[in-house]
Design a protein around this motif. Structure first.
Motif, PDB file in Angstrom:
ATOM      1  N   ILE A 119       0.849  -1.200   0.000  1.00  0.00           N
ATOM      2  CA  ILE A 119       0.000   0.000   0.000  1.00  0.00           C
ATOM      3  C   ILE A 119       0.882   1.247   0.000  1.00  0.00           C
ATOM      4  N   PHE A 120       1.962   1.201   0.809  1.00  0.00           N
ATOM      5  CA  PHE A 120       2.887   2.337   0.866  1.00  0.00           C
ATOM      6  C   PHE A 120       3.511   2.586  -0.507  1.00  0.00           C
ATOM      7  N   LEU A 121       3.966   1.494  -1.130  1.00  0.00           N
ATOM      8  CA  LEU A 121       4.606   1.593  -2.455  1.00  0.00           C
ATOM      9  C   LEU A 121       3.637   2.186  -3.486  1.00  0.00           C
ATOM     10  N   GLU A 122       2.398   1.713  -3.469  1.00  0.00           N
ATOM     11  CA  GLU A 122       1.414   2.210  -4.432  1.00  0.00           C
ATOM     12  C   GLU A 122       1.079   3.691  -4.166  1.00  0.00           C
ATOM     13  N   THR A 123       1.103   4.077  -2.883  1.00  0.00           N
ATOM     14  CA  THR A 123       0.862   5.485  -2.536  1.00  0.00           C
ATOM     15  C   THR A 123       1.963   6.370  -3.120  1.00  0.00           C
ATOM     16  N   VAL A 124       3.215   5.935  -2.971  1.00  0.00           N
ATOM     17  CA  VAL A 124       4.351   6.702  -3.506  1.00  0.00           C
ATOM     18  C   VAL A 124       4.273   6.771  -5.033  1.00  0.00           C
ATOM     19  N   ARG A 125       3.899   5.638  -5.660  1.00  0.00           N
ATOM     20  CA  ARG A 125       3.774   5.602  -7.126  1.00  0.00           C
ATOM     21  C   ARG A 125       2.692   6.570  -7.600  1.00  0.00           C
ATOM     22  N   LEU A 126       1.565   6.598  -6.877  1.00  0.00           N
ATOM     23  CA  LEU A 126       0.469   7.501  -7.246  1.00  0.00           C
ATOM     24  C   LEU A 126       0.907   8.963  -7.116  1.00  0.00           C
ATOM     25  N   ASP A 127       1.650   9.244  -6.030  1.00  0.00           N
ATOM     26  CA  ASP A 127       2.177  10.607  -5.812  1.00  0.00           C
ATOM     27  C   ASP A 127       3.058  11.028  -6.987  1.00  0.00           C
ATOM     28  N   GLU A 128       3.939  10.112  -7.422  1.00  0.00           N
ATOM     29  CA  GLU A 128       4.849  10.420  -8.540  1.00  0.00           C
ATOM     30  C   GLU A 128       4.092  10.648  -9.846  1.00  0.00           C
ATOM     31  N   LYS A 129       3.060   9.807 -10.064  1.00  0.00           N
ATOM     32  CA  LYS A 129       2.269   9.941 -11.302  1.00  0.00           C
ATOM     33  C   LYS A 129       1.539  11.280 -11.327  1.00  0.00           C
TER      34      LYS A 129
END
Lengths: 155, 158
Positions: A119-129
């Motif tokens: 979940i943390f990883l996907e949150t960071v990925r969403l932030d970057e996108k």
């Protein structure tokens, strides 16, 4: 035997050089290994940034956790964090404490709290996108709802 | 044991003393260090595979454990077949047997040993000769733990 040794040395060299090449790596590439401390993400235009930053600060005040990521959407807020190694046996209790504190301080809001790395990883990925403009606010909101559903499925 | 000791002649006793004097002591500390490091390396590989599944697939931290175990067992089975895991086992001892990779090794080594007796009665009948006890006590202990947890939840303790 000599062939195996030379092959091992070659593999090590390739790995080492490939690791040192891309110095400006994205945060998400190393999010599972090092502290990234991502900035809060807002997919709902009506929400003020200060408010979400205050939520992040409140969650970060817990001494057992580090690296807090917050996504504020229309229907709810997703909070993911990493737990320090010594406190990993008490993850459920920490999650309960954080949820209790947030519900007490922000009674009108709907929170989903998770300490899962995915979940943390996907949150960071969403932030970057969102920052790079690869994803629209609408799609980001949809992805947030997917992440909230994924978090609730784990529990 | 006591009756055996009585039967020992003085000559045998002196020989036993002599033997004990020249016997090479087991390097327990060295073996422990080897087991610690090799077991640790196997666990690091397992952790890397877990991160791989989390990073590239749609697995969460909890669900990534299952494919990781399957991958580790599969890798140790391949290494056993190629004869590499036997060498690791000779060097590391418990360090290679205690992690889940030891399970894969136990299954395949029994297979290889009984291959000459045929596929059905040889391989099929003996494949779980060593690993059977792991499965039995694993299932039984899981049942006991689940029973305790169910009772504690029913009583409202947890």
């Amino acid at each position: 035997m000599r062939k195996i040794r030379s092959f091992t040395v070659m593999v090590c060299l390739v790995l080492l050089t490939s690791c040192s090449q891309n110095q400006t790596a994205k945060n998400s590439q190393l999010a599972l290994i090092k502290t990234t401390n991502p900035s809060p993400v807002i997919t709902d235009k009506s929400v003020k940034r200060n408010h979400v930053e205050a939520i992040k600060k409140d969650v970060s005040s817990f001494p057992q956790i580090y690296d807090v990521a917050v996504i504020k959407g229309k229907k709810g807020t997703l909070i993911s964090y990493k737990v320090k190694h010594l406190y990993r046996f008490r993850m459920k209790q920490i999650e309960k404490d954080i949820t209790k504190m947030l519900e007490k301080k922000y009674p009108k809001e709907n929170f989903t709290v998770s300490s899962d790395y995915k979940i943390f990883l996907e949150t960071v990925r969403l932030d970057e996108k969102i920052k790079s403009g690869k994803i629209s606010k609408k799609k980001a909101e949809k992805r947030l709802q997917e992440l909230i559903k994924m978090t609730e499925d784990i529990k | 044991m006591a009756s055996n000791q009585k039967k020992v002649t003085p000559q045998q006793k002196s020989y036993q003393h002599l033997q004990q004097k020249h016997e090479i002591k087991r390097p327990i500390l060295k073996n422990c260090i080897k087991a610690f490091f090799v077991g640790g390396i196997i666990c690091v590989v397992g952790q890397a595979i877990t991160y791989f599944y989390i990073y590239f697939f749609n697995f969460t931290e909890q669900s990534a454990g299952n494919p990781t175990v399957a991958t580790m067992v599969f890798l140790s089975m391949l290494l056993t077949g190629f004869g590499v895991y036997d060498r690791i086992g000779q060097f590391a001892g418990a360090g290679s047997a205690v992690p889940v990779t030891g399970f894969g090794n136990a299954v395949i080594s029994a297979c290889i040993e009984h291959r000459t007796e045929g596929f059905v009665l040889g391989v099929g009948g003996n494949i779980f000769k060593l690993a059977g006890s792991v499965i039995l006590f694993g299932v039984f202990s899981a049942f006991v733990v689940a029973l305790i947890k169910t009772l504690l939840t029913m009583w409202g303790v947890i």
